[in-house]
Design a protein around this motif. Structure first.
Motif, short mmCIF file in Angstrom:
data_model
loop_
_atom_site.label_atom_id
_atom_site.label_comp_id
_atom_site.label_asym_id
_atom_site.label_seq_id
_atom_site.Cartn_x
_atom_site.Cartn_y
_atom_site.Cartn_z
N GLY A 171 -5.84 -7.28 10.08
CA GLY A 171 -7.15 -8.11 9.87
C GLY A 171 -7.52 -7.67 8.68
O GLY A 171 -7.47 -6.44 8.15
N SER A 172 -8.17 -8.63 7.83
CA SER A 172 -8.33 -8.48 6.64
C SER A 172 -9.56 -7.56 6.32
O SER A 172 -9.77 -7.08 5.20
N SER A 173 -10.22 -7.18 7.28
CA SER A 173 -11.59 -6.32 7.10
C SER A 173 -10.78 -4.99 7.03
O SER A 173 -11.74 -3.95 6.69
N ASN A 174 -9.99 -4.54 7.28
CA ASN A 174 -8.88 -3.29 7.38
C ASN A 174 -8.40 -3.01 6.07
O ASN A 174 -7.77 -2.08 5.95
N ILE A 175 -8.60 -3.82 5.04
CA ILE A 175 -8.03 -3.44 3.72
C ILE A 175 -8.34 -2.11 3.12
O ILE A 175 -7.50 -1.45 2.58
N ARG A 176 -9.39 -1.65 3.31
CA ARG A 176 -9.65 -0.36 2.91
C ARG A 176 -8.88 0.71 3.40
O ARG A 176 -8.48 1.83 2.82
N TYR A 177 -8.45 0.63 4.60
CA TYR A 177 -7.61 1.61 5.32
C TYR A 177 -6.08 1.52 4.94
O TYR A 177 -5.36 2.40 4.81
N ILE A 178 -5.75 0.15 4.38
CA ILE A 178 -4.62 -0.04 3.93
C ILE A 178 -4.32 0.91 2.42
O ILE A 178 -3.43 1.41 2.20
N PHE A 179 -5.41 0.89 1.65
CA PHE A 179 -5.56 1.49 0.48
C PHE A 179 -5.35 3.16 0.81
O PHE A 179 -4.55 3.86 -0.09
N ILE A 180 -5.99 3.74 1.77
CA ILE A 180 -5.49 5.07 2.23
C ILE A 180 -4.10 5.27 2.39
O ILE A 180 -3.63 6.26 2.28
N ILE A 181 -3.64 4.40 3.32
CA ILE A 181 -2.19 4.65 3.86
C ILE A 181 -1.40 4.60 2.30
O ILE A 181 -0.40 5.48 2.43
N ASN A 182 -1.70 3.53 1.40
CA ASN A 182 -0.94 3.62 0.31
C ASN A 182 -0.92 4.90 -0.36
O ASN A 182 0.16 5.40 -0.59
N PHE A 183 -1.94 5.25 -0.61
CA PHE A 183 -2.07 6.62 -1.40
C PHE A 183 -1.50 8.10 -0.68
O PHE A 183 -0.88 8.68 -1.34
N THR A 184 -1.80 7.84 0.49
CA THR A 184 -1.03 9.12 1.25
C THR A 184 0.48 8.93 1.21
O THR A 184 1.10 10.08 1.08
N VAL A 185 0.88 7.83 1.47
CA VAL A 185 2.42 7.85 1.26
C VAL A 185 2.93 7.97 -0.09
O VAL A 185 3.90 8.60 -0.28
N MET A 186 2.09 7.70 -0.96
CA MET A 186 2.48 8.01 -2.48
C MET A 186 2.59 9.52 -2.79
O MET A 186 3.47 10.03 -3.45
N ALA A 187 1.43 10.24 -1.99
CA ALA A 187 1.41 11.69 -2.36
C ALA A 187 2.69 12.28 -1.61
O ALA A 187 3.43 13.13 -2.22
N LEU A 188 3.07 11.91 -0.37
CA LEU A 188 4.06 12.41 0.34
C LEU A 188 5.28 12.42 -0.33
O LEU A 188 6.32 13.03 -0.63
N LEU A 189 5.58 11.08 -0.86
CA LEU A 189 7.03 10.61 -1.71
C LEU A 189 6.97 11.56 -3.07
O LEU A 189 8.16 12.09 -3.22
N SER A 190 6.02 11.91 -3.43
CA SER A 190 5.79 12.76 -4.76
C SER A 190 6.36 14.09 -4.36
O SER A 190 7.11 14.57 -5.11
N LEU A 191 5.50 14.64 -3.39
CA LEU A 191 5.98 16.16 -2.98
C LEU A 191 7.44 15.94 -2.54
O LEU A 191 8.18 16.97 -2.90
N ILE A 192 8.02 15.01 -2.13
CA ILE A 192 9.51 15.01 -1.61
C ILE A 192 10.21 15.06 -2.95
O ILE A 192 11.24 15.87 -2.95
N LEU A 193 10.13 14.29 -3.94
CA LEU A 193 10.85 14.18 -5.09
C LEU A 193 10.82 15.58 -5.87
O LEU A 193 11.75 16.06 -6.52
N VAL A 194 9.46 16.15 -5.94
CA VAL A 194 9.27 17.50 -6.57
C VAL A 194 10.20 18.66 -5.83
O VAL A 194 10.72 19.35 -6.58
N LYS A 195 10.09 18.56 -4.66
CA LYS A 195 10.76 19.54 -3.69
C LYS A 195 12.41 19.57 -3.84
O LYS A 195 12.87 20.29 -3.83
#
Length: 431
Positions: free
Chosen positions: A400-424
Protein backbone atom coordinates in the motif's frame (compact mmCIF):
# COMPACT_ATOMS: atom_id res chain seq x y z
CA UNK A 1 46.68 0.85 51.71
CA UNK A 2 49.09 -0.34 49.06
CA UNK A 3 46.24 -1.55 46.85
CA UNK A 4 44.51 1.84 47.18
CA UNK A 5 47.71 3.64 46.21
CA UNK A 6 48.16 1.37 43.19
CA UNK A 7 44.57 2.03 42.05
CA UNK A 8 45.08 5.78 42.47
CA UNK A 9 48.27 5.57 40.44
CA UNK A 10 46.59 3.78 37.52
CA UNK A 11 43.63 6.18 37.69
CA UNK A 12 46.03 9.13 37.46
CA UNK A 13 47.82 7.43 34.58
CA UNK A 14 44.57 7.05 32.65
CA UNK A 15 43.70 10.72 33.23
CA UNK A 16 47.12 11.80 31.98
CA UNK A 17 46.71 9.51 28.97
CA UNK A 18 43.36 11.12 28.09
CA UNK A 19 44.85 14.60 28.48
CA UNK A 20 47.76 13.68 26.21
CA UNK A 21 45.35 12.25 23.65
CA UNK A 22 43.31 15.46 23.72
CA UNK A 23 46.42 17.59 23.20
CA UNK A 24 47.57 15.41 20.31
CA UNK A 25 44.19 15.51 18.57
CA UNK A 26 42.83 18.83 19.82
CA UNK A 27 42.66 20.22 16.27
CA UNK A 28 40.40 17.36 15.22
CA UNK A 29 38.09 17.94 18.20
CA UNK A 30 37.96 21.67 17.40
CA UNK A 31 37.25 20.82 13.76
CA UNK A 32 34.33 18.61 14.71
CA UNK A 33 33.06 21.29 17.09
CA UNK A 34 33.08 23.95 14.36
CA UNK A 35 31.35 21.63 11.90
CA UNK A 36 28.67 20.66 14.39
CA UNK A 37 28.11 24.31 15.27
CA UNK A 38 27.90 25.17 11.57
CA UNK A 39 25.44 22.39 10.93
CA UNK A 40 23.17 23.52 13.76
CA UNK A 41 23.16 27.08 12.41
CA UNK A 42 22.77 25.82 8.84
CA UNK A 43 19.78 23.71 9.79
CA UNK A 44 18.19 26.73 11.46
CA UNK A 45 18.81 29.10 8.53
CA UNK A 46 17.88 26.58 5.82
CA UNK A 47 14.65 25.71 7.58
CA UNK A 48 13.95 29.41 8.05
CA UNK A 49 14.31 29.90 4.29
CA UNK A 50 12.22 26.87 3.41
CA UNK A 51 9.63 27.87 5.97
CA UNK A 52 9.31 31.28 4.35
CA UNK A 53 9.05 29.68 0.94
CA UNK A 54 6.48 27.10 2.07
CA UNK A 55 4.29 29.82 3.59
CA UNK A 56 4.65 32.12 0.58
CA UNK A 57 3.89 29.77 -2.32
CA UNK A 58 1.25 27.05 -2.66
CA UNK A 59 1.75 23.47 -1.48
CA UNK A 60 1.83 22.27 -5.09
CA UNK A 61 4.53 24.80 -6.04
CA UNK A 62 6.56 23.83 -2.98
CA UNK A 63 6.30 20.21 -4.13
CA UNK A 64 7.56 21.23 -7.57
CA UNK A 65 10.44 23.08 -5.93
CA UNK A 66 11.44 19.99 -3.91
CA UNK A 67 11.03 17.70 -6.90
CA UNK A 68 13.28 19.94 -9.00
CA UNK A 69 16.02 20.13 -6.38
CA UNK A 70 15.90 16.38 -5.90
CA UNK A 71 16.06 15.59 -9.61
CA UNK A 72 18.85 18.14 -10.10
CA UNK A 73 20.89 16.36 -7.43
CA UNK A 74 20.35 13.02 -9.15
CA UNK A 75 21.37 14.34 -12.55
CA UNK A 76 24.14 16.57 -11.23
CA UNK A 77 25.97 13.70 -9.57
CA UNK A 78 27.31 12.82 -13.04
CA UNK A 79 29.58 15.85 -12.58
CA UNK A 80 30.79 14.78 -9.13
CA UNK A 81 33.98 13.21 -10.46
CA UNK A 82 36.96 13.75 -8.13
CA UNK A 83 34.84 14.39 -5.07
CA UNK A 84 35.76 14.40 -1.39
CA UNK A 85 36.13 10.62 -1.39
CA UNK A 86 39.06 11.04 -3.82
CA UNK A 87 40.52 14.44 -2.89
CA UNK A 88 40.61 14.22 0.93
CA UNK A 89 42.57 10.93 1.15
CA UNK A 90 45.01 12.17 -1.51
CA UNK A 91 45.57 15.48 0.29
CA UNK A 92 46.05 13.68 3.61
CA UNK A 93 48.64 11.27 2.19
CA UNK A 94 50.60 13.44 -0.28
CA UNK A 95 51.16 16.74 1.54
CA UNK A 96 53.86 17.92 -0.90
CA UNK A 97 51.51 17.65 -3.88
CA UNK A 98 48.53 19.54 -2.46
CA UNK A 99 48.65 22.33 -5.04
CA UNK A 100 48.73 19.84 -7.90
CA UNK A 101 45.91 17.78 -6.35
CA UNK A 102 43.66 20.82 -5.76
CA UNK A 103 44.29 22.07 -9.29
CA UNK A 104 43.59 18.64 -10.79
CA UNK A 105 40.38 18.27 -8.79
CA UNK A 106 39.12 21.66 -9.90
CA UNK A 107 39.89 21.02 -13.58
CA UNK A 108 38.25 17.59 -13.62
CA UNK A 109 35.15 18.75 -11.76
CA UNK A 110 34.72 21.87 -13.89
CA UNK A 111 34.81 19.86 -17.11
CA UNK A 112 32.31 17.25 -16.00
CA UNK A 113 30.04 19.87 -14.41
CA UNK A 114 29.83 21.84 -17.64
CA UNK A 115 29.15 18.68 -19.61
CA UNK A 116 26.40 17.67 -17.19
CA UNK A 117 24.62 21.03 -17.43
CA UNK A 118 24.64 20.99 -21.23
CA UNK A 119 23.31 17.43 -21.48
CA UNK A 120 20.68 18.01 -18.79
CA UNK A 121 19.35 21.14 -20.46
CA UNK A 122 18.72 19.10 -23.62
CA UNK A 123 17.10 16.24 -21.66
CA UNK A 124 14.78 18.56 -19.71
CA UNK A 125 13.73 20.37 -22.86
CA UNK A 126 12.80 17.09 -24.56
CA UNK A 127 11.20 15.08 -21.76
CA UNK A 128 9.46 17.59 -19.46
CA UNK A 129 5.93 18.58 -20.37
CA UNK A 130 5.76 20.82 -17.29
CA UNK A 131 7.87 23.78 -18.40
CA UNK A 132 8.05 25.19 -14.85
CA UNK A 133 9.56 22.00 -13.44
CA UNK A 134 11.92 21.66 -16.41
CA UNK A 135 13.26 25.21 -15.96
CA UNK A 136 13.60 24.74 -12.21
CA UNK A 137 15.58 21.54 -12.73
CA UNK A 138 18.07 23.21 -15.09
CA UNK A 139 18.58 26.22 -12.80
CA UNK A 140 18.90 24.02 -9.73
CA UNK A 141 21.37 21.81 -11.59
CA UNK A 142 23.62 24.77 -12.41
CA UNK A 143 23.59 25.71 -8.72
CA UNK A 144 24.44 22.15 -7.67
CA UNK A 145 27.40 21.71 -10.02
CA UNK A 146 28.89 25.15 -9.27
CA UNK A 147 28.71 24.39 -5.56
CA UNK A 148 30.33 20.99 -6.04
CA UNK A 149 33.14 22.47 -8.15
CA UNK A 150 34.22 24.88 -5.41
CA UNK A 151 33.89 22.13 -2.79
CA UNK A 152 37.39 21.03 -3.85
CA UNK A 153 38.62 23.93 -1.72
CA UNK A 154 36.56 22.68 1.21
CA UNK A 155 38.24 19.28 0.84
CA UNK A 156 41.64 20.92 1.32
CA UNK A 157 40.66 22.51 4.64
CA UNK A 158 39.08 19.25 5.79
CA UNK A 159 42.30 17.41 4.99
CA UNK A 160 44.41 19.83 7.06
CA UNK A 161 41.76 19.76 9.84
CA UNK A 162 41.27 23.53 9.81
CA UNK A 163 37.65 23.97 8.81
CA UNK A 164 36.89 27.14 10.79
CA UNK A 165 37.49 29.68 7.95
CA UNK A 166 35.36 27.58 5.59
CA UNK A 167 32.57 27.44 8.17
CA UNK A 168 32.59 31.23 8.53
CA UNK A 169 32.47 31.72 4.74
CA UNK A 170 29.57 29.32 4.28
CA UNK A 171 27.61 30.78 7.17
CA UNK A 172 28.07 34.31 5.80
CA UNK A 173 26.77 33.25 2.39
CA UNK A 174 23.87 31.41 4.00
CA UNK A 175 23.00 34.47 6.09
CA UNK A 176 22.88 36.53 2.88
CA UNK A 177 20.55 33.93 1.37
CA UNK A 178 18.25 34.03 4.41
CA UNK A 179 18.10 37.84 4.30
CA UNK A 180 17.30 37.89 0.59
CA UNK A 181 14.68 35.16 1.03
CA UNK A 182 12.94 37.31 3.61
CA UNK A 183 12.99 40.37 1.35
CA UNK A 184 11.69 38.37 -1.65
CA UNK A 185 8.92 36.75 0.43
CA UNK A 186 7.60 40.18 1.37
CA UNK A 187 7.32 41.35 -2.23
CA UNK A 188 6.55 38.41 -4.52
CA UNK A 189 5.44 34.78 -4.84
CA UNK A 190 7.54 34.12 -7.93
CA UNK A 191 9.32 30.81 -7.36
CA UNK A 192 12.08 31.65 -9.87
CA UNK A 193 13.20 34.62 -7.78
CA UNK A 194 13.62 32.34 -4.79
CA UNK A 195 15.78 29.89 -6.70
CA UNK A 196 17.82 32.83 -8.05
CA UNK A 197 18.63 33.70 -4.45
CA UNK A 198 20.03 30.17 -4.07
CA UNK A 199 22.26 30.97 -7.03
CA UNK A 200 23.49 34.15 -5.37
CA UNK A 201 24.39 32.16 -2.26
CA UNK A 202 26.47 29.69 -4.27
CA UNK A 203 28.30 32.48 -6.12
CA UNK A 204 29.10 34.30 -2.88
CA UNK A 205 30.33 31.07 -1.30
CA UNK A 206 32.54 30.36 -4.31
CA UNK A 207 34.09 33.83 -4.25
CA UNK A 208 34.79 33.63 -0.52
CA UNK A 209 36.37 30.18 -0.85
CA UNK A 210 38.61 31.32 -3.72
CA UNK A 211 39.77 34.30 -1.65
CA UNK A 212 40.32 31.95 1.28
CA UNK A 213 42.46 29.45 -0.62
CA UNK A 214 44.67 32.31 -1.82
CA UNK A 215 45.78 32.77 1.81
CA UNK A 216 47.17 29.21 1.82
CA UNK A 217 50.36 27.84 0.24
CA UNK A 218 48.29 26.49 -2.65
CA UNK A 219 49.07 27.50 -6.21
CA UNK A 220 47.68 26.85 -9.68
CA UNK A 221 49.86 23.95 -10.81
CA UNK A 222 48.34 21.83 -13.57
CA UNK A 223 50.13 18.51 -13.71
CA UNK A 224 49.06 16.19 -16.50
CA UNK A 225 50.04 13.05 -14.61
CA UNK A 226 48.17 14.01 -11.44
CA UNK A 227 45.13 15.17 -13.43
CA UNK A 228 45.09 11.77 -15.09
CA UNK A 229 45.38 9.98 -11.73
CA UNK A 230 42.59 12.07 -10.15
CA UNK A 231 40.43 11.57 -13.24
CA UNK A 232 40.94 7.79 -13.23
CA UNK A 233 40.27 7.50 -9.50
CA UNK A 234 37.24 9.76 -9.83
CA UNK A 235 35.83 7.69 -12.69
CA UNK A 236 36.38 4.54 -10.63
CA UNK A 237 34.18 5.99 -7.88
CA UNK A 238 31.67 7.62 -10.25
CA UNK A 239 29.54 4.48 -10.81
CA UNK A 240 29.26 4.17 -7.03
CA UNK A 241 28.19 7.80 -6.75
CA UNK A 242 25.61 7.41 -9.51
CA UNK A 243 24.17 4.30 -7.85
CA UNK A 244 24.26 6.02 -4.45
CA UNK A 245 22.34 9.08 -5.63
CA UNK A 246 19.87 6.89 -7.48
CA UNK A 247 19.28 4.97 -4.26
CA UNK A 248 19.06 7.93 -1.87
CA UNK A 249 16.97 10.24 -4.08
CA UNK A 250 14.64 7.88 -5.89
CA UNK A 251 12.04 7.76 -3.12
CA UNK A 252 10.74 11.26 -3.90
CA UNK A 253 10.38 10.37 -7.57
CA UNK A 254 8.05 7.54 -6.58
CA UNK A 255 6.22 9.73 -4.04
CA UNK A 256 5.33 12.10 -6.86
CA UNK A 257 4.43 9.16 -9.10
CA UNK A 258 2.11 7.47 -6.60
CA UNK A 259 0.69 10.63 -5.03
CA UNK A 260 1.05 14.25 -6.17
CA UNK A 261 3.21 17.34 -5.88
CA UNK A 262 1.13 18.33 -2.86
CA UNK A 263 1.93 15.14 -0.96
CA UNK A 264 5.54 15.35 -2.12
CA UNK A 265 5.75 18.76 -0.45
CA UNK A 266 4.63 17.26 2.85
CA UNK A 267 6.94 14.25 2.48
CA UNK A 268 9.91 16.40 1.46
CA UNK A 269 9.77 18.45 4.65
CA UNK A 270 10.28 15.28 6.67
CA UNK A 271 12.88 13.98 4.24
CA UNK A 272 14.79 17.26 4.22
CA UNK A 273 14.98 17.24 8.00
CA UNK A 274 16.33 13.68 7.97
CA UNK A 275 18.90 14.62 5.31
CA UNK A 276 20.16 17.41 7.55
CA UNK A 277 20.63 14.79 10.26
CA UNK A 278 22.48 12.60 7.76
CA UNK A 279 24.72 15.49 6.80
CA UNK A 280 25.61 16.17 10.41
CA UNK A 281 26.76 12.57 10.80
CA UNK A 282 28.64 12.68 7.49
CA UNK A 283 30.68 15.79 8.27
CA UNK A 284 31.68 14.39 11.66
CA UNK A 285 32.95 11.19 10.02
CA UNK A 286 34.72 13.00 7.18
CA UNK A 287 36.43 15.35 9.65
CA UNK A 288 37.92 12.62 11.81
CA UNK A 289 38.66 10.12 9.04
CA UNK A 290 41.97 11.64 7.76
CA UNK A 291 43.76 10.94 11.06
CA UNK A 292 41.67 8.22 12.65
CA UNK A 293 40.70 6.03 9.69
CA UNK A 294 42.95 6.81 6.71
CA UNK A 295 46.08 6.68 8.87
CA UNK A 296 48.09 3.48 8.37
CA UNK A 297 49.81 3.45 11.78
CA UNK A 298 47.24 1.30 13.57
CA UNK A 299 47.81 -2.35 14.36
CA UNK A 300 44.95 -4.82 13.86
CA UNK A 301 43.67 -4.53 17.45
CA UNK A 302 44.06 -0.75 17.70
CA UNK A 303 42.36 -0.19 14.37
CA UNK A 304 39.30 -2.15 15.49
CA UNK A 305 39.18 -0.29 18.79
CA UNK A 306 39.27 3.04 16.99
CA UNK A 307 36.43 1.97 14.67
CA UNK A 308 34.29 0.78 17.58
CA UNK A 309 34.84 4.05 19.48
CA UNK A 310 33.86 6.13 16.45
CA UNK A 311 30.84 3.90 15.88
CA UNK A 312 29.65 4.35 19.46
CA UNK A 313 30.09 8.12 19.19
CA UNK A 314 28.01 8.18 16.00
CA UNK A 315 25.36 6.02 17.67
CA UNK A 316 25.06 8.60 20.47
CA UNK A 317 24.63 11.41 17.93
CA UNK A 318 21.94 9.46 16.03
CA UNK A 319 20.09 8.60 19.26
CA UNK A 320 20.13 12.24 20.32
CA UNK A 321 18.66 13.30 16.98
CA UNK A 322 15.89 10.69 17.25
CA UNK A 323 14.92 11.76 20.78
CA UNK A 324 14.88 15.47 19.89
CA UNK A 325 12.71 14.78 16.84
CA UNK A 326 10.15 12.80 18.83
CA UNK A 327 9.91 15.52 21.49
CA UNK A 328 9.64 18.71 19.45
CA UNK A 329 9.01 17.66 15.85
CA UNK A 330 5.29 18.51 15.85
CA UNK A 331 5.78 21.95 17.36
CA UNK A 332 8.70 22.57 15.05
CA UNK A 333 6.73 21.88 11.85
CA UNK A 334 3.76 24.04 12.80
CA UNK A 335 6.05 26.90 13.88
CA UNK A 336 8.32 26.85 10.83
CA UNK A 337 6.17 25.66 7.92
CA UNK A 338 2.64 26.25 9.13
CA UNK A 339 -0.27 24.04 10.15
CA UNK A 340 -0.95 22.94 6.56
CA UNK A 341 2.23 20.83 6.70
CA UNK A 342 1.55 19.10 10.05
CA UNK A 343 1.21 15.78 8.23
CA UNK A 344 5.00 15.83 7.86
CA UNK A 345 5.50 14.99 11.54
CA UNK A 346 4.16 11.45 11.28
CA UNK A 347 6.52 10.85 8.38
CA UNK A 348 9.45 12.59 10.07
CA UNK A 349 9.25 10.63 13.32
CA UNK A 350 9.49 7.39 11.34
CA UNK A 351 12.19 8.41 8.86
CA UNK A 352 14.54 9.83 11.51
CA UNK A 353 15.10 6.30 12.86
CA UNK A 354 17.25 5.70 9.77
CA UNK A 355 19.99 7.91 11.25
CA UNK A 356 21.30 4.84 13.11
CA UNK A 357 21.75 2.55 10.06
CA UNK A 358 23.00 5.58 8.11
CA UNK A 359 25.71 6.21 10.72
CA UNK A 360 26.79 2.56 10.52
CA UNK A 361 26.91 2.71 6.74
CA UNK A 362 28.85 5.99 6.67
CA UNK A 363 31.55 4.62 8.94
CA UNK A 364 31.76 1.38 6.97
CA UNK A 365 32.05 3.37 3.74
CA UNK A 366 35.05 5.28 5.09
CA UNK A 367 36.76 1.96 5.88
CA UNK A 368 36.10 0.75 2.34
CA UNK A 369 37.52 4.03 1.01
CA UNK A 370 40.64 3.50 3.13
CA UNK A 371 41.11 0.12 1.47
CA UNK A 372 40.45 1.66 -1.99
CA UNK A 373 37.66 -0.85 -2.44
CA UNK A 374 36.00 1.05 -5.28
CA UNK A 375 34.46 -2.07 -6.77
CA UNK A 376 32.88 -3.06 -3.45
CA UNK A 377 31.40 0.41 -3.05
CA UNK A 378 30.01 0.25 -6.54
CA UNK A 379 28.62 -3.22 -5.87
CA UNK A 380 26.98 -2.05 -2.65
CA UNK A 381 25.28 0.98 -4.20
CA UNK A 382 24.29 -0.94 -7.31
CA UNK A 383 22.67 -3.66 -5.20
CA UNK A 384 20.90 -1.05 -3.07
CA UNK A 385 19.70 0.94 -6.09
CA UNK A 386 18.23 -2.22 -7.64
CA UNK A 387 16.79 -3.24 -4.27
CA UNK A 388 15.19 0.20 -3.78
CA UNK A 389 13.58 0.12 -7.24
CA UNK A 390 12.30 -3.39 -6.49
CA UNK A 391 10.82 -2.23 -3.18
CA UNK A 392 9.12 0.83 -4.70
CA UNK A 393 7.90 -0.85 -7.89
CA UNK A 394 6.99 -4.34 -6.68
CA UNK A 395 6.66 -4.41 -2.88
CA UNK A 396 5.12 -0.98 -2.25
CA UNK A 397 1.98 -1.59 -4.37
CA UNK A 398 1.43 -4.79 -2.35
CA UNK A 399 1.95 -3.09 1.02
CA UNK A 400 0.00 0.00 0.00
CA UNK A 401 1.37 3.39 -0.99
CA UNK A 402 0.69 4.79 2.50
CA UNK A 403 3.53 2.57 3.80
CA UNK A 404 6.22 4.25 1.70
CA UNK A 405 7.94 5.55 4.84
CA UNK A 406 8.53 1.98 6.07
CA UNK A 407 10.06 1.05 2.73
CA UNK A 408 12.56 3.84 3.41
CA UNK A 409 13.54 2.28 6.75
CA UNK A 410 13.84 -1.20 5.27
CA UNK A 411 16.12 0.12 2.53
CA UNK A 412 18.52 1.82 4.94
CA UNK A 413 18.60 -1.14 7.32
CA UNK A 414 19.51 -3.49 4.49
CA UNK A 415 22.17 -1.02 3.33
CA UNK A 416 23.81 -0.92 6.78
CA UNK A 417 23.81 -4.72 7.03
CA UNK A 418 25.34 -5.05 3.56
CA UNK A 419 28.08 -2.53 4.44
CA UNK A 420 28.93 -4.40 7.65
CA UNK A 421 29.17 -7.68 5.73
CA UNK A 422 31.55 -6.12 3.18
CA UNK A 423 33.78 -4.63 5.89
CA UNK A 424 33.81 -7.85 7.90
CA UNK A 425 34.58 -10.09 4.95
CA UNK A 426 37.05 -7.85 3.11
CA UNK A 427 38.62 -5.07 5.19
CA UNK A 428 39.18 -6.68 8.58
CA UNK A 429 41.05 -9.51 6.90
CA UNK A 430 43.85 -7.01 6.28
CA UNK A 431 43.78 -5.36 9.73
Amino acid sequence: MLVKDVKSFFKLARILEYKQDFRQHSQIYKNVGWLIGEKLLTIALVLFCDGLLARTITIGEFGQWQYSLNLASMIGCVGFVAGAEVIIPALARYTRLRSEIITAGFIVRSFFSLLTVLLSAIICDVFFDNSVVGKLVVIALIIVVVNETTSVIVAYFQAITNIRPVVLCRLLALAIRASLFYVVSLNTKNIFLFISVRGIEVVVTGILLVLLIRTQPIYWRPNTRIIKIILIRGIRFLPSILAMYAYTKIDRIFVQKYFSYEYLAVYSIAQQYVEQCFLLITIVVQSISPKYIFSTQYTSLNFRQVIFKIGFFLFLIATFLIIVTQLIGNIFISSVFGSKYLGSFEIMRVLVVTTIPFAIDTLATQILLKEKAAFLLFLKWLVMAVFAVFMYVIVLPIMGSSNIRYIFIINFTVMALLSLILVKCYCFKTH
